[in-house]
Design a protein around this motif. Structure first.
Motif, PDB file in Angstrom:
ATOM      1  N   PHE A 109       2.575   1.237  -1.911  1.00  0.00           N
ATOM      2  CA  PHE A 109       2.494   0.536  -0.643  1.00  0.00           C
ATOM      3  C   PHE A 109       3.521   1.092   0.324  1.00  0.00           C
ATOM      4  CE2 PHE A 109       0.376  -2.481  -3.288  1.00  0.00           C
ATOM      5  CZ  PHE A 109      -0.382  -3.299  -2.468  1.00  0.00           C
ATOM      6  N   LYS A 110       3.215   0.977   1.602  1.00  0.00           N
ATOM      7  CA  LYS A 110       4.231   1.171   2.628  1.00  0.00           C
ATOM      8  C   LYS A 110       5.014  -0.138   2.597  1.00  0.00           C
ATOM      9  CE  LYS A 110       4.859   1.879   7.539  1.00  0.00           C
ATOM     10  NZ  LYS A 110       4.209   1.893   8.852  1.00  0.00           N
ATOM     11  N   PRO A 111       6.330  -0.104   2.343  1.00  0.00           N
ATOM     12  CA  PRO A 111       7.089  -1.346   2.141  1.00  0.00           C
ATOM     13  C   PRO A 111       7.032  -2.281   3.337  1.00  0.00           C
ATOM     14  CG  PRO A 111       8.448   0.585   1.683  1.00  0.00           C
ATOM     15  CD  PRO A 111       7.175   1.081   2.284  1.00  0.00           C
ATOM     16  N   GLY A 112       7.134  -3.567   3.026  1.00  0.00           N
ATOM     17  CA  GLY A 112       7.232  -4.559   4.080  1.00  0.00           C
ATOM     18  C   GLY A 112       8.604  -4.478   4.729  1.00  0.00           C
ATOM     19  N   GLN A 113       8.688  -4.890   5.985  1.00  0.00           N
ATOM     20  CA  GLN A 113       9.979  -4.881   6.683  1.00  0.00           C
ATOM     21  C   GLN A 113      10.185  -6.217   7.374  1.00  0.00           C
ATOM     22  OE1 GLN A 113      10.959  -1.616   9.151  1.00  0.00           O
ATOM     23  NE2 GLN A 113      10.625  -0.120   7.545  1.00  0.00           N
ATOM     24  N   HIS A 114      11.434  -6.637   7.367  1.00  0.00           N
ATOM     25  CA  HIS A 114      11.789  -7.850   8.068  1.00  0.00           C
ATOM     26  C   HIS A 114      13.086  -7.582   8.820  1.00  0.00           C
ATOM     27  CE1 HIS A 114      11.276 -12.057   8.911  1.00  0.00           C
ATOM     28  NE2 HIS A 114      12.569 -12.262   8.680  1.00  0.00           N
ATOM     29  N   GLU A 115      13.040  -7.802  10.122  1.00  0.00           N
ATOM     30  CA  GLU A 115      14.180  -7.531  11.000  1.00  0.00           C
ATOM     31  C   GLU A 115      14.663  -6.082  10.843  1.00  0.00           C
ATOM     32  OE1 GLU A 115      17.047 -10.626  10.205  1.00  0.00           O
ATOM     33  OE2 GLU A 115      15.687 -12.181  10.918  1.00  0.00           O
ATOM     34  N   GLY A 116      13.707  -5.167  10.706  1.00  0.00           N
ATOM     35  CA  GLY A 116      14.011  -3.745  10.650  1.00  0.00           C
ATOM     36  C   GLY A 116      14.473  -3.222   9.304  1.00  0.00           C
ATOM     37  N   LYS A 117      14.515  -4.073   8.279  1.00  0.00           N
ATOM     38  CA  LYS A 117      14.983  -3.646   6.957  1.00  0.00           C
ATOM     39  C   LYS A 117      13.861  -3.789   5.930  1.00  0.00           C
ATOM     40  CE  LYS A 117      19.631  -5.335   7.894  1.00  0.00           C
ATOM     41  NZ  LYS A 117      20.627  -6.353   7.556  1.00  0.00           N
ATOM     42  N   PRO A 118      13.751  -2.815   5.003  1.00  0.00           N
ATOM     43  CA  PRO A 118      12.759  -2.958   3.934  1.00  0.00           C
ATOM     44  C   PRO A 118      13.105  -4.162   3.048  1.00  0.00           C
ATOM     45  CG  PRO A 118      13.743  -0.753   3.929  1.00  0.00           C
ATOM     46  CD  PRO A 118      14.509  -1.577   4.907  1.00  0.00           C
ATOM     47  N   VAL A 119      12.086  -4.937   2.703  1.00  0.00           N
ATOM     48  CA  VAL A 119      12.289  -6.139   1.902  1.00  0.00           C
ATOM     49  C   VAL A 119      11.221  -6.261   0.822  1.00  0.00           C
ATOM     50  CG1 VAL A 119      13.482  -7.501   3.676  1.00  0.00           C
ATOM     51  CG2 VAL A 119      10.986  -7.502   3.586  1.00  0.00           C
ATOM     52  N   LYS A 120      11.507  -7.103  -0.180  1.00  0.00           N
ATOM     53  CA  LYS A 120      10.527  -7.437  -1.207  1.00  0.00           C
ATOM     54  C   LYS A 120       9.582  -8.479  -0.626  1.00  0.00           C
ATOM     55  CE  LYS A 120      13.454  -6.702  -5.235  1.00  0.00           C
ATOM     56  NZ  LYS A 120      14.013  -7.324  -6.453  1.00  0.00           N
ATOM     57  N   VAL A 121       8.274  -8.213  -0.755  1.00  0.00           N
ATOM     58  CA  VAL A 121       7.271  -9.113  -0.190  1.00  0.00           C
ATOM     59  C   VAL A 121       6.129  -9.272  -1.189  1.00  0.00           C
ATOM     60  CG1 VAL A 121       5.718  -9.526   1.755  1.00  0.00           C
ATOM     61  CG2 VAL A 121       7.802  -8.235   2.125  1.00  0.00           C
ATOM     62  N   LYS A 122       5.594 -10.487  -1.251  1.00  0.00           N
ATOM     63  CA  LYS A 122       4.384 -10.702  -2.042  1.00  0.00           C
ATOM     64  C   LYS A 122       3.205 -10.715  -1.085  1.00  0.00           C
ATOM     65  CE  LYS A 122       5.967 -15.454  -2.302  1.00  0.00           C
ATOM     66  NZ  LYS A 122       6.433 -16.503  -3.185  1.00  0.00           N
ATOM     67  N   THR A 123       2.159 -10.016  -1.469  1.00  0.00           N
ATOM     68  CA  THR A 123       0.992  -9.911  -0.603  1.00  0.00           C
ATOM     69  C   THR A 123      -0.267 -10.151  -1.420  1.00  0.00           C
ATOM     70  OG1 THR A 123      -0.117  -8.510   1.036  1.00  0.00           O
ATOM     71  CG2 THR A 123       0.783  -7.383  -0.875  1.00  0.00           C
ATOM     72  N   THR A 124      -1.257 -10.763  -0.806  1.00  0.00           N
ATOM     73  CA  THR A 124      -2.500 -11.102  -1.490  1.00  0.00           C
ATOM     74  C   THR A 124      -3.583 -10.100  -1.120  1.00  0.00           C
ATOM     75  OG1 THR A 124      -1.856 -13.423  -1.331  1.00  0.00           O
ATOM     76  CG2 THR A 124      -4.119 -12.969  -1.945  1.00  0.00           C
ATOM     77  N   ILE A 125      -4.327  -9.683  -2.141  1.00  0.00           N
ATOM     78  CA  ILE A 125      -5.396  -8.697  -1.949  1.00  0.00           C
ATOM     79  C   ILE A 125      -6.643  -9.189  -2.665  1.00  0.00           C
ATOM     80  CG2 ILE A 125      -6.120  -6.333  -2.518  1.00  0.00           C
ATOM     81  CD1 ILE A 125      -3.233  -5.517  -2.171  1.00  0.00           C
ATOM     82  N   SER A 126      -7.795  -8.999  -2.048  1.00  0.00           N
ATOM     83  CA  SER A 126      -9.053  -9.328  -2.715  1.00  0.00           C
ATOM     84  C   SER A 126      -9.828  -8.037  -2.956  1.00  0.00           C
ATOM     85  CB  SER A 126      -9.884 -10.310  -1.881  1.00  0.00           C
ATOM     86  OG  SER A 126     -10.285  -9.720  -0.678  1.00  0.00           O
ATOM     87  N   VAL A 127     -10.400  -7.954  -4.147  1.00  0.00           N
ATOM     88  CA  VAL A 127     -11.180  -6.770  -4.536  1.00  0.00           C
ATOM     89  C   VAL A 127     -12.587  -7.244  -4.904  1.00  0.00           C
ATOM     90  CG1 VAL A 127     -11.368  -4.836  -6.143  1.00  0.00           C
ATOM     91  CG2 VAL A 127      -9.116  -5.622  -5.392  1.00  0.00           C
ATOM     92  N   VAL A 128     -13.574  -6.631  -4.273  1.00  0.00           N
ATOM     93  CA  VAL A 128     -14.979  -6.993  -4.519  1.00  0.00           C
ATOM     94  C   VAL A 128     -15.570  -6.088  -5.592  1.00  0.00           C
ATOM     95  CG1 VAL A 128     -17.277  -7.174  -3.477  1.00  0.00           C
ATOM     96  CG2 VAL A 128     -15.247  -7.755  -2.134  1.00  0.00           C
ATOM     97  N   PHE A 129     -16.224  -6.711  -6.569  1.00  0.00           N
ATOM     98  CA  PHE A 129     -16.950  -5.971  -7.598  1.00  0.00           C
ATOM     99  C   PHE A 129     -18.438  -6.167  -7.336  1.00  0.00           C
ATOM    100  CE2 PHE A 129     -12.859  -6.284  -9.552  1.00  0.00           C
ATOM    101  CZ  PHE A 129     -12.758  -5.145 -10.344  1.00  0.00           C
ATOM    102  N   LYS A 130     -19.142  -5.070  -7.061  1.00  0.00           N
ATOM    103  CA  LYS A 130     -20.562  -5.123  -6.768  1.00  0.00           C
ATOM    104  C   LYS A 130     -21.235  -3.943  -7.439  1.00  0.00           C
ATOM    105  CE  LYS A 130     -23.922  -6.132  -3.339  1.00  0.00           C
ATOM    106  NZ  LYS A 130     -24.710  -7.087  -4.089  1.00  0.00           N
ATOM    107  N   ILE A 131     -22.226  -4.223  -8.257  1.00  0.00           N
ATOM    108  CA  ILE A 131     -22.948  -3.154  -8.941  1.00  0.00           C
ATOM    109  C   ILE A 131     -23.868  -2.482  -7.941  1.00  0.00           C
ATOM    110  CG2 ILE A 131     -24.586  -2.609 -10.791  1.00  0.00           C
ATOM    111  CD1 ILE A 131     -23.425  -5.040 -12.300  1.00  0.00           C
ATOM    112  N   LYS A 132     -23.789  -1.161  -7.894  1.00  0.00           N
ATOM    113  CA  LYS A 132     -24.595  -0.407  -6.921  1.00  0.00           C
ATOM    114  C   LYS A 132     -25.954  -0.083  -7.460  1.00  0.00           C
ATOM    115  CE  LYS A 132     -20.444   1.477  -4.972  1.00  0.00           C
ATOM    116  NZ  LYS A 132     -19.589   2.575  -4.760  1.00  0.00           N
TER     117      LYS A 132
END
Length: 132
Positions: A109-132
């Motif tokens: 990931f490109k790190p999250g930043q807060h007030e110009g400084k790199p920080v630890k962040v939790k982020t939510t991601i959804s992944v779709v599974f679809k049979i083609k």
């Protein structure tokens, strides 16, 4: 048809927000202390979602049972953009949850930043599974 698509899209966003809220409220105090829920600049997947999707191998069990759907996961991203931990918020089963965890763990990931400084962040991601 467009109205149905808009309603489906709105429902998906509402579910995503609800699941994110539930996941954030269930974290232990130590996780909350180390990882921000929000930052001025949230982490971004290097290569974006298309790159993440390329890494996914559709699990055999899921494919054999025609299992389709979404997996919602929380990635704990450190100050360098590495994923320290993955937590499945809403799984799908059939090996899909484990595949999302595997792929997110090896992703950068490109790190999250807060007030110009790199920080630890939790982020939510959804992944779709679809049979083609």
């Amino acid at each position: 048809m467009k109205t149905k698509q808009l309603l489906t899209y709105a429902y998906t966003i509402a579910l995503f927000i609800l699941l994110s809220t539930l996941a954030f409220s269930q974290n232990t105090p130590s996780e909350d202390a180390q990882y921000l829920a929000f930052a001025t600049q949230m982490p971004e997947l290097v290569g974006g979602m298309p790159d993440l999707v390329k890494k996914i191998k559709y699990p055999t069990v899921a494919k054999q049972t025609n299992l389709e759907g979404k997996v919602f996961a929380m990635a704990f991203v450190d100050e360098k953009g590495n994923v320290d931990k993955v937590k499945i918020i809403k799984g799908l089963g059939g090996g899909c949850d484990e595949e999302v965890e595997r792929v997110l763990t090896i992703s950068k990931f490109k790190p999250g930043q807060h007030e110009g400084k790199p920080v630890k962040v939790k982020t939510t991601i959804s992944v779709v599974f679809k049979i083609k």
